[in-house]
Scaffold this active site. Structure first.
Site, PDB file in Angstrom:
ATOM      1  CG  ASP A   1      -6.668   5.045  -2.757  1.00 46.26           C
ATOM      2  OD1 ASP A   1      -6.343   3.935  -3.210  1.00 46.26           O
ATOM      3  OD2 ASP A   1      -5.983   6.078  -2.913  1.00 46.26           O
TER       4      ASP A   1
ATOM      5  CD  GLU B   1      -0.485   0.509  -1.386  1.00 46.76           C
ATOM      6  OE1 GLU B   1       0.380   1.371  -1.154  1.00 46.76           O
ATOM      7  OE2 GLU B   1      -0.930   0.300  -2.540  1.00 46.76           O
TER       8      GLU B   1
HETATM    9  O1  FUB Z   1      -3.804   6.519  -4.043  1.00 49.31           O
HETATM   10  C1  FUB Z   1      -2.446   6.507  -3.700  1.00 49.31           C
HETATM   11  C2  FUB Z   1      -2.053   5.201  -3.114  1.00 49.31           C
HETATM   12  O2  FUB Z   1      -2.299   4.160  -4.038  1.00 49.31           O
HETATM   13  C3  FUB Z   1      -2.851   4.793  -1.916  1.00 49.31           C
HETATM   14  O3  FUB Z   1      -2.532   5.498  -0.767  1.00 49.31           O
HETATM   15  C4  FUB Z   1      -2.539   3.357  -1.894  1.00 49.31           C
HETATM   16  O4  FUB Z   1      -3.333   2.602  -1.043  1.00 49.31           O
HETATM   17  C5  FUB Z   1      -2.715   3.003  -3.354  1.00 49.31           C
HETATM   18  O5  FUB Z   1      -4.052   2.753  -3.680  1.00 49.31           O
END
Ligand code: FUB
Length: 369
Positions: free
Chosen positions: A63, A269
Protein backbone atom coordinates in the site's frame (compact mmCIF):
# COMPACT_ATOMS: atom_id res chain seq x y z
CA UNK A 1 16.56 4.27 -15.69
CA UNK A 2 14.27 2.13 -13.58
CA UNK A 3 15.23 -1.03 -15.40
CA UNK A 4 18.42 -1.29 -13.36
CA UNK A 5 16.36 -2.19 -10.32
CA UNK A 6 15.22 -5.35 -12.10
CA UNK A 7 18.58 -7.04 -11.67
CA UNK A 8 19.97 -5.08 -8.74
CA UNK A 9 16.86 -5.81 -6.73
CA UNK A 10 17.10 -9.55 -7.25
CA UNK A 11 20.80 -9.69 -6.40
CA UNK A 12 20.21 -7.60 -3.29
CA UNK A 13 17.48 -9.95 -2.16
CA UNK A 14 19.67 -13.00 -2.68
CA UNK A 15 22.56 -11.48 -0.75
CA UNK A 16 20.98 -9.62 2.11
CA UNK A 17 17.36 -10.44 2.62
CA UNK A 18 16.03 -12.06 5.73
CA UNK A 19 13.00 -12.93 3.66
CA UNK A 20 12.56 -15.49 0.96
CA UNK A 21 14.59 -14.50 -2.09
CA UNK A 22 13.74 -14.04 -5.73
CA UNK A 23 13.50 -17.70 -6.56
CA UNK A 24 12.47 -19.26 -3.27
CA UNK A 25 9.88 -19.04 -0.52
CA UNK A 26 6.66 -20.73 0.48
CA UNK A 27 4.34 -21.58 -2.35
CA UNK A 28 0.82 -20.24 -2.46
CA UNK A 29 -1.72 -19.67 -5.21
CA UNK A 30 -1.32 -16.39 -7.12
CA UNK A 31 -4.55 -14.87 -5.87
CA UNK A 32 -5.56 -15.78 -2.34
CA UNK A 33 -9.19 -14.82 -2.43
CA UNK A 34 -10.66 -12.77 0.36
CA UNK A 35 -14.08 -13.31 -1.06
CA UNK A 36 -13.86 -14.95 -4.44
CA UNK A 37 -12.43 -18.26 -5.67
CA UNK A 38 -8.69 -18.07 -6.29
CA UNK A 39 -7.26 -18.91 -9.69
CA UNK A 40 -5.47 -22.25 -9.58
CA UNK A 41 -2.15 -20.92 -10.92
CA UNK A 42 0.96 -21.20 -8.75
CA UNK A 43 2.85 -18.05 -7.78
CA UNK A 44 5.51 -16.88 -10.17
CA UNK A 45 8.91 -17.74 -8.67
CA UNK A 46 11.12 -16.31 -11.39
CA UNK A 47 12.18 -12.69 -10.76
CA UNK A 48 12.80 -12.14 -14.46
CA UNK A 49 9.05 -12.55 -15.05
CA UNK A 50 8.27 -9.33 -13.13
CA UNK A 51 8.30 -5.88 -14.69
CA UNK A 52 10.05 -4.44 -11.60
CA UNK A 53 11.76 -5.63 -8.44
CA UNK A 54 10.85 -4.94 -4.79
CA UNK A 55 12.09 -1.64 -3.41
CA UNK A 56 13.14 -3.28 -0.15
CA UNK A 57 13.30 -6.85 1.08
CA UNK A 58 14.24 -6.50 4.77
CA UNK A 59 10.60 -6.14 5.74
CA UNK A 60 7.34 -6.82 3.94
CA UNK A 61 5.62 -3.64 2.76
CA UNK A 62 2.40 -2.82 0.91
CA UNK A 63 0.00 0.00 0.00
CA UNK A 64 2.74 2.53 -0.85
CA UNK A 65 1.67 6.16 -0.52
CA UNK A 66 4.48 8.23 -2.01
CA UNK A 67 5.12 11.97 -1.66
CA UNK A 68 7.95 14.35 -2.41
CA UNK A 69 8.94 16.13 0.78
CA UNK A 70 12.11 18.25 1.11
CA UNK A 71 13.12 17.20 -2.43
CA UNK A 72 13.12 13.48 -1.54
CA UNK A 73 10.61 10.68 -2.14
CA UNK A 74 9.02 9.53 1.11
CA UNK A 75 6.94 6.37 1.04
CA UNK A 76 4.31 5.58 3.66
CA UNK A 77 3.49 1.87 3.29
CA UNK A 78 1.71 -0.72 5.35
CA UNK A 79 4.15 -3.01 7.19
CA UNK A 80 2.99 -6.57 6.56
CA UNK A 81 3.70 -9.20 9.22
CA UNK A 82 2.74 -12.80 9.87
CA UNK A 83 0.37 -12.98 12.83
CA UNK A 84 -0.87 -16.52 12.31
CA UNK A 85 -4.45 -15.31 11.88
CA UNK A 86 -6.28 -17.60 9.45
CA UNK A 87 -7.27 -16.08 6.13
CA UNK A 88 -10.85 -14.92 5.89
CA UNK A 89 -12.97 -12.76 3.64
CA UNK A 90 -12.66 -9.73 5.93
CA UNK A 91 -8.88 -9.66 5.75
CA UNK A 92 -8.19 -10.54 9.38
CA UNK A 93 -4.89 -12.07 8.25
CA UNK A 94 -3.70 -8.52 7.47
CA UNK A 95 -2.73 -7.94 11.10
CA UNK A 96 -0.24 -5.11 10.80
CA UNK A 97 0.88 -3.42 14.03
CA UNK A 98 3.12 -0.51 13.05
CA UNK A 99 4.35 1.74 10.26
CA UNK A 100 7.84 2.25 8.86
CA UNK A 101 8.61 5.25 6.65
CA UNK A 102 10.90 4.68 3.67
CA UNK A 103 12.68 7.27 1.56
CA UNK A 104 14.84 7.54 -1.53
CA UNK A 105 16.73 10.32 -3.23
CA UNK A 106 16.49 8.86 -6.73
CA UNK A 107 14.10 6.39 -8.28
CA UNK A 108 16.85 3.84 -8.85
CA UNK A 109 18.83 4.80 -5.74
CA UNK A 110 19.05 3.13 -2.34
CA UNK A 111 15.91 2.97 -0.21
CA UNK A 112 16.25 3.99 3.43
CA UNK A 113 14.08 2.38 6.09
CA UNK A 114 13.68 4.97 8.84
CA UNK A 115 12.38 2.39 11.32
CA UNK A 116 9.16 2.41 13.30
CA UNK A 117 7.30 5.68 12.83
CA UNK A 118 4.14 4.75 14.74
CA UNK A 119 3.14 1.64 16.71
CA UNK A 120 -0.42 0.57 17.46
CA UNK A 121 0.53 0.40 21.15
CA UNK A 122 1.00 4.18 21.06
CA UNK A 123 -2.40 4.94 19.57
CA UNK A 124 -4.82 5.39 22.48
CA UNK A 125 -7.97 4.38 20.61
CA UNK A 126 -6.67 1.64 18.27
CA UNK A 127 -6.61 -2.09 18.79
CA UNK A 128 -5.36 -3.75 15.61
CA UNK A 129 -4.91 -3.80 11.84
CA UNK A 130 -2.88 -0.74 10.91
CA UNK A 131 -3.82 -0.74 7.22
CA UNK A 132 -2.91 1.53 4.33
CA UNK A 133 -1.72 4.99 5.52
CA UNK A 134 -0.94 8.28 3.82
CA UNK A 135 0.84 11.48 4.81
CA UNK A 136 0.73 15.22 4.21
CA UNK A 137 2.85 18.21 5.18
CA UNK A 138 1.73 21.69 6.09
CA UNK A 139 3.62 24.58 7.69
CA UNK A 140 6.60 22.42 8.62
CA UNK A 141 4.53 19.70 10.31
CA UNK A 142 3.95 16.21 8.92
CA UNK A 143 0.69 14.34 9.35
CA UNK A 144 0.28 10.57 9.10
CA UNK A 145 -3.28 9.45 8.34
CA UNK A 146 -3.98 5.82 9.11
CA UNK A 147 -6.86 3.38 9.52
CA UNK A 148 -7.09 0.96 12.42
CA UNK A 149 -9.81 -0.93 14.21
CA UNK A 150 -10.97 0.57 17.47
CA UNK A 151 -11.81 -1.44 20.56
CA UNK A 152 -15.25 -2.24 19.11
CA UNK A 153 -13.52 -3.63 16.00
CA UNK A 154 -14.79 -0.75 13.86
CA UNK A 155 -12.36 0.79 11.38
CA UNK A 156 -11.65 4.47 12.09
CA UNK A 157 -9.16 6.91 10.61
CA UNK A 158 -6.60 8.46 12.89
CA UNK A 159 -3.91 11.07 12.49
CA UNK A 160 -0.49 11.42 14.06
CA UNK A 161 1.85 14.41 13.91
CA UNK A 162 5.63 14.81 13.53
CA UNK A 163 8.25 17.49 12.86
CA UNK A 164 10.03 15.25 10.38
CA UNK A 165 8.65 13.37 7.34
CA UNK A 166 10.10 10.13 8.71
CA UNK A 167 8.54 10.61 12.11
CA UNK A 168 8.32 9.44 14.82
CA UNK A 169 4.65 10.44 14.78
CA UNK A 170 2.55 11.16 17.85
CA UNK A 171 -1.03 9.99 17.55
CA UNK A 172 -3.97 12.19 18.39
CA UNK A 173 -5.97 10.78 21.31
CA UNK A 174 -9.05 9.98 19.20
CA UNK A 175 -9.82 9.18 15.56
CA UNK A 176 -10.76 12.03 13.21
CA UNK A 177 -14.35 12.86 14.06
CA UNK A 178 -16.78 11.84 11.33
CA UNK A 179 -14.44 9.35 9.63
CA UNK A 180 -14.75 5.60 9.30
CA UNK A 181 -13.70 2.73 7.02
CA UNK A 182 -10.10 2.70 5.73
CA UNK A 183 -7.51 3.58 3.07
CA UNK A 184 -7.23 7.33 3.74
CA UNK A 185 -5.39 9.49 1.21
CA UNK A 186 -4.75 13.22 1.47
CA UNK A 187 -4.62 15.45 -1.59
CA UNK A 188 -3.38 19.04 -1.58
CA UNK A 189 -4.82 21.42 -4.13
CA UNK A 190 -4.06 25.14 -4.10
CA UNK A 191 -3.31 25.14 -0.37
CA UNK A 192 -6.39 23.14 0.54
CA UNK A 193 -6.19 19.57 1.76
CA UNK A 194 -8.79 16.90 1.09
CA UNK A 195 -9.18 13.56 2.84
CA UNK A 196 -10.56 10.76 0.66
CA UNK A 197 -11.13 7.31 2.09
CA UNK A 198 -13.17 4.11 2.04
CA UNK A 199 -13.10 0.45 1.18
CA UNK A 200 -15.80 -2.17 0.86
CA UNK A 201 -16.06 -5.65 2.43
CA UNK A 202 -13.15 -5.89 4.92
CA UNK A 203 -12.97 -2.09 4.82
CA UNK A 204 -16.53 -1.92 6.26
CA UNK A 205 -17.82 0.90 4.02
CA UNK A 206 -21.03 -1.07 3.39
CA UNK A 207 -21.80 -0.98 7.11
CA UNK A 208 -22.21 2.82 6.98
CA UNK A 209 -24.83 2.79 4.20
CA UNK A 210 -27.44 4.16 6.62
CA UNK A 211 -25.18 6.99 7.81
CA UNK A 212 -24.27 5.25 11.05
CA UNK A 213 -22.53 1.97 11.78
CA UNK A 214 -24.51 -1.27 11.61
CA UNK A 215 -22.65 -4.52 12.14
CA UNK A 216 -24.52 -6.20 9.28
CA UNK A 217 -23.21 -5.71 5.76
CA UNK A 218 -25.57 -3.74 3.50
CA UNK A 219 -24.45 -3.89 -0.11
CA UNK A 220 -26.43 -2.31 -2.94
CA UNK A 221 -28.00 -4.74 -5.41
CA UNK A 222 -25.94 -5.34 -8.53
CA UNK A 223 -28.18 -3.03 -10.61
CA UNK A 224 -27.91 -0.16 -8.11
CA UNK A 225 -25.17 2.51 -7.91
CA UNK A 226 -21.98 1.19 -6.36
CA UNK A 227 -20.67 2.38 -3.02
CA UNK A 228 -18.29 5.30 -3.43
CA UNK A 229 -15.25 6.71 -1.66
CA UNK A 230 -15.95 9.59 0.73
CA UNK A 231 -14.26 12.98 0.64
CA UNK A 232 -14.11 16.09 2.81
CA UNK A 233 -11.82 19.10 3.09
CA UNK A 234 -9.55 19.00 6.12
CA UNK A 235 -9.60 21.79 8.66
CA UNK A 236 -6.62 24.13 8.96
CA UNK A 237 -5.49 22.04 11.94
CA UNK A 238 -5.17 19.03 9.57
CA UNK A 239 -6.68 16.84 12.29
CA UNK A 240 -10.38 17.48 11.72
CA UNK A 241 -12.87 17.63 8.86
CA UNK A 242 -13.98 21.08 7.74
CA UNK A 243 -17.20 19.96 6.07
CA UNK A 244 -19.67 17.10 5.77
CA UNK A 245 -18.55 14.00 3.93
CA UNK A 246 -19.51 13.79 0.27
CA UNK A 247 -19.82 10.78 -2.02
CA UNK A 248 -17.19 10.66 -4.76
CA UNK A 249 -19.42 9.50 -7.60
CA UNK A 250 -17.77 7.59 -10.43
CA UNK A 251 -19.80 7.48 -13.62
CA UNK A 252 -19.57 5.80 -16.99
CA UNK A 253 -19.13 7.53 -20.36
CA UNK A 254 -22.91 8.22 -20.47
CA UNK A 255 -22.94 10.02 -17.13
CA UNK A 256 -24.54 7.10 -15.24
CA UNK A 257 -23.06 6.08 -11.88
CA UNK A 258 -21.11 2.82 -12.06
CA UNK A 259 -23.23 -0.01 -10.74
CA UNK A 260 -22.46 -2.30 -7.82
CA UNK A 261 -22.39 -5.30 -10.16
CA UNK A 262 -19.81 -3.69 -12.45
CA UNK A 263 -16.95 -5.44 -10.65
CA UNK A 264 -14.32 -4.65 -13.28
CA UNK A 265 -14.84 -0.86 -12.94
CA UNK A 266 -16.54 -0.01 -9.65
CA UNK A 267 -14.68 1.28 -6.58
CA UNK A 268 -13.47 -1.27 -4.04
CA UNK A 269 -10.58 0.40 -2.10
CA UNK A 270 -7.28 2.33 -2.43
CA UNK A 271 -8.60 5.73 -3.55
CA UNK A 272 -5.83 8.14 -4.59
CA UNK A 273 -6.09 11.64 -6.05
CA UNK A 274 -3.61 13.46 -8.22
CA UNK A 275 -3.78 16.32 -10.71
CA UNK A 276 -2.31 16.31 -14.21
CA UNK A 277 -2.55 19.31 -16.54
CA UNK A 278 -5.45 20.81 -14.58
CA UNK A 279 -7.55 17.62 -14.46
CA UNK A 280 -8.26 15.65 -11.28
CA UNK A 281 -7.46 11.95 -11.48
CA UNK A 282 -9.02 9.45 -9.09
CA UNK A 283 -7.34 6.04 -9.13
CA UNK A 284 -8.49 3.02 -7.12
CA UNK A 285 -8.56 -0.75 -6.87
CA UNK A 286 -11.46 -2.80 -8.19
CA UNK A 287 -10.75 -5.40 -5.49
CA UNK A 288 -12.15 -8.73 -6.55
CA UNK A 289 -11.25 -8.10 -10.21
CA UNK A 290 -7.75 -6.95 -9.17
CA UNK A 291 -7.32 -3.88 -11.41
CA UNK A 292 -6.00 -0.43 -10.65
CA UNK A 293 -8.21 1.88 -12.70
CA UNK A 294 -8.80 5.62 -12.99
CA UNK A 295 -11.46 8.23 -13.58
CA UNK A 296 -11.15 11.97 -14.22
CA UNK A 297 -13.03 15.14 -13.30
CA UNK A 298 -12.86 18.92 -13.47
CA UNK A 299 -13.72 19.09 -9.75
CA UNK A 300 -11.92 17.48 -6.85
CA UNK A 301 -15.31 16.36 -5.52
CA UNK A 302 -16.32 14.76 -8.84
CA UNK A 303 -18.34 13.32 -10.40
CA UNK A 304 -15.47 11.41 -11.97
CA UNK A 305 -15.77 9.69 -15.35
CA UNK A 306 -14.27 6.24 -15.68
CA UNK A 307 -11.34 6.24 -18.14
CA UNK A 308 -9.62 2.85 -18.00
CA UNK A 309 -7.00 0.66 -16.38
CA UNK A 310 -3.64 1.72 -15.04
CA UNK A 311 -2.35 -1.61 -13.74
CA UNK A 312 -3.30 -5.14 -14.73
CA UNK A 313 -3.55 -7.69 -11.86
CA UNK A 314 -0.43 -8.21 -9.79
CA UNK A 315 0.62 -11.41 -8.06
CA UNK A 316 -1.49 -11.55 -4.89
CA UNK A 317 -5.12 -10.73 -4.18
CA UNK A 318 -4.80 -7.08 -3.22
CA UNK A 319 -3.58 -4.25 -5.40
CA UNK A 320 -2.95 -0.69 -4.22
CA UNK A 321 -1.21 2.31 -5.80
CA UNK A 322 -0.08 5.88 -5.48
CA UNK A 323 0.93 8.29 -8.22
CA UNK A 324 3.44 11.10 -7.77
CA UNK A 325 5.60 13.36 -9.93
CA UNK A 326 9.29 13.47 -9.06
CA UNK A 327 11.79 15.59 -11.00
CA UNK A 328 9.49 15.75 -14.03
CA UNK A 329 8.76 12.02 -14.14
CA UNK A 330 5.40 10.52 -13.18
CA UNK A 331 5.67 7.38 -11.07
CA UNK A 332 3.31 4.57 -10.14
CA UNK A 333 4.01 2.96 -6.78
CA UNK A 334 2.31 -0.40 -6.25
CA UNK A 335 2.80 -3.74 -4.55
CA UNK A 336 2.70 -7.45 -5.24
CA UNK A 337 3.66 -10.61 -3.38
CA UNK A 338 6.77 -11.53 -5.38
CA UNK A 339 9.05 -12.14 -2.38
CA UNK A 340 6.78 -14.31 -0.26
CA UNK A 341 4.27 -15.78 -2.69
CA UNK A 342 1.71 -15.07 0.05
CA UNK A 343 -1.01 -12.51 -0.41
CA UNK A 344 -0.68 -10.92 3.04
CA UNK A 345 3.15 -10.55 2.91
CA UNK A 346 3.73 -8.05 0.15
CA UNK A 347 6.51 -5.89 -1.27
CA UNK A 348 6.34 -2.41 -2.77
CA UNK A 349 7.55 -1.47 -6.24
CA UNK A 350 7.72 1.54 -8.57
CA UNK A 351 7.51 2.00 -12.32
CA UNK A 352 7.16 5.06 -14.61
CA UNK A 353 3.67 6.15 -15.60
CA UNK A 354 3.00 7.32 -19.17
CA UNK A 355 0.26 9.66 -20.37
CA UNK A 356 -0.98 9.96 -23.93
CA UNK A 357 -1.58 13.39 -25.46
CA UNK A 358 -5.27 13.34 -24.47
CA UNK A 359 -4.39 12.70 -20.81
CA UNK A 360 -5.11 8.97 -20.94
CA UNK A 361 -2.85 6.80 -18.83
CA UNK A 362 -1.21 3.84 -20.56
CA UNK A 363 -2.03 0.55 -18.84
CA UNK A 364 0.89 -1.32 -17.31
CA UNK A 365 1.30 -5.09 -17.14
CA UNK A 366 3.26 -5.94 -13.96
CA UNK A 367 4.20 -9.38 -15.29
CA UNK A 368 6.39 -9.90 -18.33
CA UNK A 369 5.28 -12.42 -20.90
O1 FUB B 1 -3.12 -3.63 3.51
C1 FUB B 1 -4.43 -3.94 3.92
C2 FUB B 1 -5.41 -3.64 2.85
O2 FUB B 1 -5.11 -4.39 1.69
C3 FUB B 1 -5.38 -2.23 2.36
O3 FUB B 1 -5.94 -1.32 3.24
C4 FUB B 1 -6.09 -2.40 1.08
O4 FUB B 1 -6.02 -1.31 0.22
C5 FUB B 1 -5.41 -3.64 0.54
O5 FUB B 1 -4.21 -3.34 -0.11
Amino acid sequence: MLQSRVLIGCVAVAMTSVLSGCQSGPAEPVAQALTTPAPAAAPVRDATKFLTQPLISQIYTADPSAHVFRGRIYIYPSHDIETGMPRDELGNHFGMRDYHVLSMNAVDGPVKDHGVALDVADVPWASRQMWAPDAAQKDGKYYLYFPAKDRQDIFRIGVAVADNPAGPFKAQPAPIKGTYSMDPAVFEDAGRYYLIFGGIRGGQLQRWASGSYRAEDTFPADDQPALTPKIARLGTDMTSLDEELRDVVIQDEHGKPLLAGDNARRFFEAAWLHKYRGTYYLSYSTGDTHYIVYATSNSVYGPYTYRGRILEPVQGWTTHQSIVEFRGQWLLFYHDSQLSGQTHLRNIKVTPLQYDADGSIRAINPLLD
